[in-house]
Design a protein around this motif. Structure first.
Motif, short mmCIF file in Angstrom:
data_model
loop_
_atom_site.label_atom_id
_atom_site.label_comp_id
_atom_site.label_asym_id
_atom_site.label_seq_id
_atom_site.Cartn_x
_atom_site.Cartn_y
_atom_site.Cartn_z
N ILE A 177 0.83 -1.20 0.00
CA ILE A 177 0.00 0.00 0.00
C ILE A 177 0.87 1.25 0.00
O ILE A 177 1.48 1.59 1.01
CB ILE A 177 -0.95 0.01 1.22
CG1 ILE A 177 -1.82 -1.25 1.20
CG2 ILE A 177 -1.80 1.27 1.22
CD1 ILE A 177 -2.58 -1.49 2.49
N ASN A 178 0.92 1.93 -1.13
CA ASN A 178 1.65 3.18 -1.26
C ASN A 178 0.81 4.27 -0.62
O ASN A 178 -0.29 4.57 -1.09
CB ASN A 178 1.93 3.48 -2.74
CG ASN A 178 2.64 4.80 -2.95
OD1 ASN A 178 3.04 5.47 -2.02
ND2 ASN A 178 2.80 5.16 -4.21
N LEU A 179 1.31 4.89 0.44
CA LEU A 179 0.57 5.91 1.18
C LEU A 179 0.77 7.32 0.63
O LEU A 179 0.13 8.26 1.12
CB LEU A 179 0.96 5.85 2.66
CG LEU A 179 0.65 4.52 3.35
CD1 LEU A 179 1.23 4.50 4.76
CD2 LEU A 179 -0.84 4.25 3.37
N ALA A 180 1.64 7.49 -0.34
CA ALA A 180 1.88 8.83 -0.90
C ALA A 180 0.59 9.36 -1.54
O ALA A 180 -0.09 8.63 -2.26
CB ALA A 180 3.01 8.79 -1.92
N GLY A 181 0.28 10.61 -1.25
CA GLY A 181 -0.90 11.24 -1.81
C GLY A 181 -2.21 10.83 -1.19
O GLY A 181 -3.27 11.14 -1.71
N ARG A 182 -2.16 10.14 -0.05
CA ARG A 182 -3.38 9.65 0.60
C ARG A 182 -3.65 10.35 1.93
O ARG A 182 -4.35 9.82 2.77
CB ARG A 182 -3.29 8.15 0.82
CG ARG A 182 -3.26 7.36 -0.47
CD ARG A 182 -3.34 5.90 -0.20
NE ARG A 182 -3.32 5.14 -1.44
CZ ARG A 182 -3.68 3.89 -1.53
NH1 ARG A 182 -4.07 3.24 -0.47
NH2 ARG A 182 -3.63 3.27 -2.70
#
Length: 105
Positions: free
Chosen positions: A70-75
Motif C-alpha cells: 500500500i503506497n501511502l503517498a498522496g493519501r
C-alpha cells in the motif's frame, strides 16, 4: 536517529533512491524515471546526479505493510511532507558528499 538513505544508479527499476526512517520507507525516482543508468559516478555523471530531482514518491509503513503493498503517498498521510523533505535533504547531502570515480586507462 538519522534516516538511512541510499541511491542506486544502475538499479533494475526506476525507483533509484530509497530512505528508511523508523517505520517508514520512502522511494523516489530521479527526474521522473528519465535519469540514465550509471555503473559509477564519474566527474560527468556525478554532476548529473547532483542536478537530478527526486520525483514520484512512494511511502510505505513497513511496520503495518512489510510487503510494501500500500503506497501511502498522496493519501493524506500526516507525515508525508516531512518524509519527502527528509529524503530530499538526505539525497542532497549524499550526492554532494560523494566522490567522483575516475577510471584508470
Amino acid at each position: 536517529h538519522k534516516p538511512l538513505l541510499w541511491a542506486y544508479y544502475n538499479g533494475i527499476n526506476e525507483a533509484r533512491v530509497a530512505m528508511r526512517s523508523g517505520r517508514w520507507k520512502v522511494l523516489a525516482r530521479l527526474n521522473a524515471g528519465r535519469f540514465p543508468k550509471y555503473q559509477n559516478l564519474t566527474p560527468t555523471t556525478l554532476a548529473a546526479a547532483q542536478a537530478a530531482q527526486l520525483t514520484d514518491f512512494e511511502i510505505y509503513d513497513i511496520a503495518m505493510d512489510p510487503g510494501e503493498i500500500i503506497n501511502l503517498a498522496g493519501r493524506g498521510l500526516s507525515r508525508e511532507a516531512e518524509l519527502i523533505r527528509q529524503i530530499n535533504t538526505g539525497y542532497t547531502e549524499l550526492v554532494h558528499d560523494s566522490p567522483a570515480w575516475t577510471p584508470v586507462r
